[in-house]
Scaffold this motif. Structure first.
Motif, PDB file in Angstrom:
ATOM      1  N   ASN A  26      36.643  54.909  38.616  1.00 50.28           N
ATOM      2  CA  ASN A  26      37.462  54.102  38.284  1.00 50.28           C
ATOM      3  C   ASN A  26      37.563  53.936  37.358  1.00 50.28           C
ATOM      4  O   ASN A  26      38.203  53.557  36.185  1.00 50.28           O
ATOM      5  CB  ASN A  26      38.244  53.383  39.667  1.00 50.28           C
ATOM      6  CG  ASN A  26      39.351  54.105  39.900  1.00 50.28           C
ATOM      7  OD1 ASN A  26      40.395  54.213  38.567  1.00 50.28           O
ATOM      8  ND2 ASN A  26      39.636  53.929  41.373  1.00 50.28           N
ATOM      9  N   LEU A  27      36.030  52.841  36.538  1.00 50.89           N
ATOM     10  CA  LEU A  27      35.883  51.930  35.377  1.00 50.89           C
ATOM     11  C   LEU A  27      35.868  52.633  34.130  1.00 50.89           C
ATOM     12  O   LEU A  27      36.684  51.975  33.734  1.00 50.89           O
ATOM     13  CB  LEU A  27      35.100  50.716  35.726  1.00 50.89           C
ATOM     14  CG  LEU A  27      35.014  49.987  34.649  1.00 50.89           C
ATOM     15  CD1 LEU A  27      35.683  49.037  34.438  1.00 50.89           C
ATOM     16  CD2 LEU A  27      33.276  49.033  34.792  1.00 50.89           C
ATOM     17  N   ILE A  28      34.778  53.496  34.333  1.00 48.75           N
ATOM     18  CA  ILE A  28      35.361  53.975  32.936  1.00 48.75           C
ATOM     19  C   ILE A  28      36.145  55.278  32.720  1.00 48.75           C
ATOM     20  O   ILE A  28      36.695  55.572  31.780  1.00 48.75           O
ATOM     21  CB  ILE A  28      33.839  55.463  33.754  1.00 48.75           C
ATOM     22  CG1 ILE A  28      32.573  55.043  33.634  1.00 48.75           C
ATOM     23  CG2 ILE A  28      33.530  56.152  32.582  1.00 48.75           C
ATOM     24  CD1 ILE A  28      31.448  55.731  34.070  1.00 48.75           C
ATOM     25  N   TYR A  29      36.921  55.565  33.764  1.00 54.86           N
ATOM     26  CA  TYR A  29      38.365  56.408  33.745  1.00 54.86           C
ATOM     27  C   TYR A  29      39.364  55.379  33.250  1.00 54.86           C
ATOM     28  O   TYR A  29      39.279  56.178  31.507  1.00 54.86           O
ATOM     29  CB  TYR A  29      38.550  57.232  34.591  1.00 54.86           C
ATOM     30  CG  TYR A  29      39.729  57.602  34.146  1.00 54.86           C
ATOM     31  CD1 TYR A  29      40.283  59.318  33.878  1.00 54.86           C
ATOM     32  CD2 TYR A  29      41.532  57.531  34.990  1.00 54.86           C
ATOM     33  CE1 TYR A  29      41.329  59.614  33.325  1.00 54.86           C
ATOM     34  CE2 TYR A  29      42.138  58.120  34.669  1.00 54.86           C
ATOM     35  CZ  TYR A  29      42.674  58.946  33.591  1.00 54.86           C
ATOM     36  OH  TYR A  29      43.961  60.067  34.017  1.00 54.86           O
ATOM     37  N   GLN A  30      39.268  54.329  33.541  1.00 50.76           N
ATOM     38  CA  GLN A  30      40.290  54.062  32.846  1.00 50.76           C
ATOM     39  C   GLN A  30      40.359  52.971  31.260  1.00 50.76           C
ATOM     40  O   GLN A  30      40.993  53.034  30.715  1.00 50.76           O
ATOM     41  CB  GLN A  30      40.836  52.741  34.277  1.00 50.76           C
ATOM     42  CG  GLN A  30      41.395  52.658  35.114  1.00 50.76           C
ATOM     43  CD  GLN A  30      42.109  51.964  35.561  1.00 50.76           C
ATOM     44  OE1 GLN A  30      43.045  50.876  35.064  1.00 50.76           O
ATOM     45  NE2 GLN A  30      42.153  51.653  37.400  1.00 50.76           N
ATOM     46  N   LEU A  31      38.870  52.794  31.399  1.00 53.74           N
ATOM     47  CA  LEU A  31      38.567  51.948  29.422  1.00 53.74           C
ATOM     48  C   LEU A  31      38.799  53.053  28.792  1.00 53.74           C
ATOM     49  O   LEU A  31      38.698  53.077  27.789  1.00 53.74           O
ATOM     50  CB  LEU A  31      37.006  51.916  29.800  1.00 53.74           C
ATOM     51  CG  LEU A  31      36.855  50.477  30.723  1.00 53.74           C
ATOM     52  CD1 LEU A  31      34.601  50.491  30.513  1.00 53.74           C
ATOM     53  CD2 LEU A  31      37.455  49.530  29.890  1.00 53.74           C
TER      54      LEU A  31
ATOM     55  N   GLY B   1      44.099  49.611  41.799  1.00 47.96           N
ATOM     56  CA  GLY B   1      45.259  48.329  41.478  1.00 47.96           C
ATOM     57  C   GLY B   1      43.951  47.266  41.429  1.00 47.96           C
ATOM     58  O   GLY B   1      43.806  46.484  40.201  1.00 47.96           O
ATOM     59  N   SER B   2      42.989  47.492  41.807  1.00 46.79           N
ATOM     60  CA  SER B   2      41.474  46.110  41.435  1.00 46.79           C
ATOM     61  C   SER B   2      41.434  46.390  40.017  1.00 46.79           C
ATOM     62  O   SER B   2      41.434  45.199  39.101  1.00 46.79           O
ATOM     63  CB  SER B   2      40.442  46.534  42.049  1.00 46.79           C
ATOM     64  OG  SER B   2      41.087  46.061  43.631  1.00 46.79           O
ATOM     65  N   ILE B   3      40.966  47.481  39.622  1.00 50.91           N
ATOM     66  CA  ILE B   3      39.912  47.220  37.941  1.00 50.91           C
ATOM     67  C   ILE B   3      41.329  47.807  37.021  1.00 50.91           C
ATOM     68  O   ILE B   3      41.426  47.084  36.072  1.00 50.91           O
ATOM     69  CB  ILE B   3      39.581  49.446  37.828  1.00 50.91           C
ATOM     70  CG1 ILE B   3      38.004  49.223  38.580  1.00 50.91           C
ATOM     71  CG2 ILE B   3      39.596  49.070  36.585  1.00 50.91           C
ATOM     72  CD1 ILE B   3      37.295  48.399  38.863  1.00 50.91           C
ATOM     73  N   ARG B   4      42.744  48.141  37.638  1.00 51.21           N
ATOM     74  CA  ARG B   4      43.313  47.859  36.277  1.00 51.21           C
ATOM     75  C   ARG B   4      44.178  46.294  36.309  1.00 51.21           C
ATOM     76  O   ARG B   4      44.396  45.848  35.518  1.00 51.21           O
ATOM     77  CB  ARG B   4      45.104  48.776  37.120  1.00 51.21           C
ATOM     78  CG  ARG B   4      45.889  48.293  35.503  1.00 51.21           C
ATOM     79  CD  ARG B   4      47.257  49.568  36.441  1.00 51.21           C
ATOM     80  NE  ARG B   4      47.729  49.022  38.409  1.00 51.21           N
ATOM     81  CZ  ARG B   4      48.082  48.528  38.026  1.00 51.21           C
ATOM     82  NH1 ARG B   4      48.873  47.158  37.719  1.00 51.21           N
ATOM     83  NH2 ARG B   4      48.965  47.849  40.079  1.00 51.21           N
ATOM     84  N   ARG B   5      43.740  46.069  37.693  1.00 52.21           N
ATOM     85  CA  ARG B   5      44.482  44.071  37.102  1.00 52.21           C
ATOM     86  C   ARG B   5      43.272  43.569  36.362  1.00 52.21           C
ATOM     87  O   ARG B   5      44.013  42.883  35.842  1.00 52.21           O
ATOM     88  CB  ARG B   5      44.418  43.412  39.119  1.00 52.21           C
ATOM     89  CG  ARG B   5      45.582  44.148  39.395  1.00 52.21           C
ATOM     90  CD  ARG B   5      45.678  42.635  41.087  1.00 52.21           C
ATOM     91  NE  ARG B   5      45.188  43.468  42.126  1.00 52.21           N
ATOM     92  CZ  ARG B   5      44.905  44.376  43.161  1.00 52.21           C
ATOM     93  NH1 ARG B   5      46.702  44.937  42.934  1.00 52.21           N
ATOM     94  NH2 ARG B   5      44.112  44.720  43.844  1.00 52.21           N
ATOM     95  N   PHE B   6      42.118  43.983  36.675  1.00 53.43           N
ATOM     96  CA  PHE B   6      40.765  42.749  36.232  1.00 53.43           C
ATOM     97  C   PHE B   6      41.216  43.995  35.037  1.00 53.43           C
ATOM     98  O   PHE B   6      40.806  42.906  33.541  1.00 53.43           O
ATOM     99  CB  PHE B   6      39.492  43.677  36.429  1.00 53.43           C
ATOM    100  CG  PHE B   6      38.366  43.401  36.316  1.00 53.43           C
ATOM    101  CD1 PHE B   6      37.942  42.246  35.511  1.00 53.43           C
ATOM    102  CD2 PHE B   6      37.697  44.171  34.927  1.00 53.43           C
ATOM    103  CE1 PHE B   6      36.694  41.967  35.476  1.00 53.43           C
ATOM    104  CE2 PHE B   6      37.192  43.543  33.929  1.00 53.43           C
ATOM    105  CZ  PHE B   6      36.172  42.705  34.401  1.00 53.43           C
TER     106      PHE B   6
END
Length: 426
Positions: free
Chosen positions: A137-142, A113-118
């Motif tokens: 998580n950051l790498i996956y969402q990017l 949730g934090s990375i998605r909001r960011f």
């Protein structure tokens, strides 16, 4: 996917421990109690979206990123830049270097949730991570959002490589979701490839830390400060020191004062929460000291200046005749010796330099770095350097030549980033 699920569950479960850790650290640095919501991705009104996000986890990486950020601002003046850090000290360095020229927030914890909001708030065109910060998580969402991820100035020490090797099956898919890794050296590249990165995802740019320069303004300020502080006294600086090193430094200084009674020491603790501890140590060793923050001018009886300010290390190197670079007599791995080398200073470090192995090898092989193992060797090397001005100049000149020979990594890095950003107007 099972790995990500387990990782997320664990990370969410340990949040209370992370809050306790922040509280504990806040007793030494109140900054850890502030801006907590940024650590969970709440930053919408603090950033300008649609530009470049650059992450530098530590103070050293933040300093290395300064010329990169300035170059990006020059090349892409219409793209907003957001710099993220993890610590209040890193935050202070960003604000002191750029003020309101860039946006600055903490990089959120690697929670879904934090990375998605960011990412929803920043909507970056590209994300650049300095050196090696691999957050799943950051790498996956990017990767999922098709946002390019560049790992810049990447290095992987033998020690870190051995640790990552134990989880190679997890590292491979993670690395392959990065867009490009710009390695400092061939040895770094080979270690990343062994962990699973494709050769097509790697380019070797060298270390942008060699792209350091002393501006005329900084040089003039250093000359002025030297004239104010000690125009006729020898000065050595112990920079970025850690717990366990300051005692060695003060003991060495006491020994050196027997031979050089007018010798002045500038000691620069690595972390601001240790300023008071270092001042107490100076008292314990019966050393007469003043602090940089006091604004006082050293008297003839002053033996030590405790540098209790932030962001002045490069200036203070310019005041000294000899530099010891800390984090190297204790197993921290050493800090950047090139900042001292840029001032044409002879540089001394302890044996623990695994954070800067390649750089230290270059300096050592070109007679620009002296490695010591204990107080006795430190005293001996400084004595030799103080007694022989030609010896000092020899090492200092060699240090500058090493920087000049390895200059150019910043331009290579910018060329590597360019295909992922809008075309520049010439």
């Amino acid at each position: 996917m099972l790995f990500f699920l387990i990782y997320q569950v664990i990370f969410y479960c340990i949040q209370p421990l992370i809050w306790l850790r922040l509280l504990y650290r806040s007793f030494k640095n109140s900054g850890y109690r502030k801006r907590i919501f940024e650590r969970y991705g709440f930053c919408r009104k603090k950033v300008r979206p649609g530009g470049i996000v650059l992450h530098s986890v530590s103070v050293g990486e933040t300093l290395a990123a300064v010329p990169l950020v300035r170059a990006l601002k020059n090349r892409y003046p219409n793209l907003p830049i957001t710099i993220t850090t993890m610590t209040p000290t890193g935050s202070e360095r960003v604000l002191s270097a750029f003020g309101k020229e860039v946006s600055h927030v903490y990089l959120p914890y690697d929670l879904w949730g934090s990375i998605r909001r960011f990412l929803n708030s920043t909507r970056p065109r590209i994300v650049i991570i300095m050196e090696t910060e691999l957050w799943p998580n950051l790498i996956y969402q990017l990767h999922k959002r098709k946002i390019p991820l560049i790992i810049a100035n990447a290095r992987l020490s033998e020690r870190s490589y051995r640790g990552y090797s134990r989880i190679r099956p997890l590292m491979k898919p993670l690395l392959r979701q990065t867009t490009l890794l710009c390695a400092q050296h061939q040895s770094d590249a080979e270690r990343f490839i062994d962990l699973g990165l494709r050769r097509s995802q790697i380019t070797i740019t060298g270390s942008i830390k060699f792209d350091i320069s002393i501006t005329p303004d900084l040089a003039a300020r250093a000359v002025t400060l030297r004239r104010q502080w000690a125009p006729n006294r020898p000065i050595w600086i112990a920079a970025s020191t850690h717990q366990g090193e300051d005692e060695i430094i003060f003991e060495a200084h006491k020994s050196l004062l027997l031979q050089f009674p007018n010798l002045l020491l500038i000691v620069v603790p690595r972390h601001p929460e240790r300023f008071s501890k270092v001042k107490q140590l100076a008292d314990n060793y019966s050393l007469s000291y003043i602090t940089r923050q006091s604004g006082m001018i050293p008297e003839e009886s002053t033996q030590v200046i405790v540098a209790d300010t932030m962001g002045e290390l490069l200036l203070l190197y310019g005041v000294a005749d000899i530099a010891f670079v800390g984090g190297s007599l204790v197993e921290v791995g050493g800090h950047n010796p090139l900042e001292a080398a840029a001032h044409a200073l002879p540089v001394i470090m302890g044996p623990h330099v695994f954070n800067f192995t390649a750089i230290c090898k270059k300096l050592s092989s070109d007679q620009a770095l002296l490695i010591i193992h204990d107080k006795q060797e430190l005293v001996k090397k400084i004595t030799n350097l103080l007694n022989d001005a030609d010896y000092r100049r020899y090492f200092g000149r060699n240090a500058v030549e090493v920087i000049e020979k390895n200059h150019g990594a910043l331009e290579k890095l910018l060329e590597s980033i360019e295909p992922y950003l809008p075309q520049r107007r010439h």
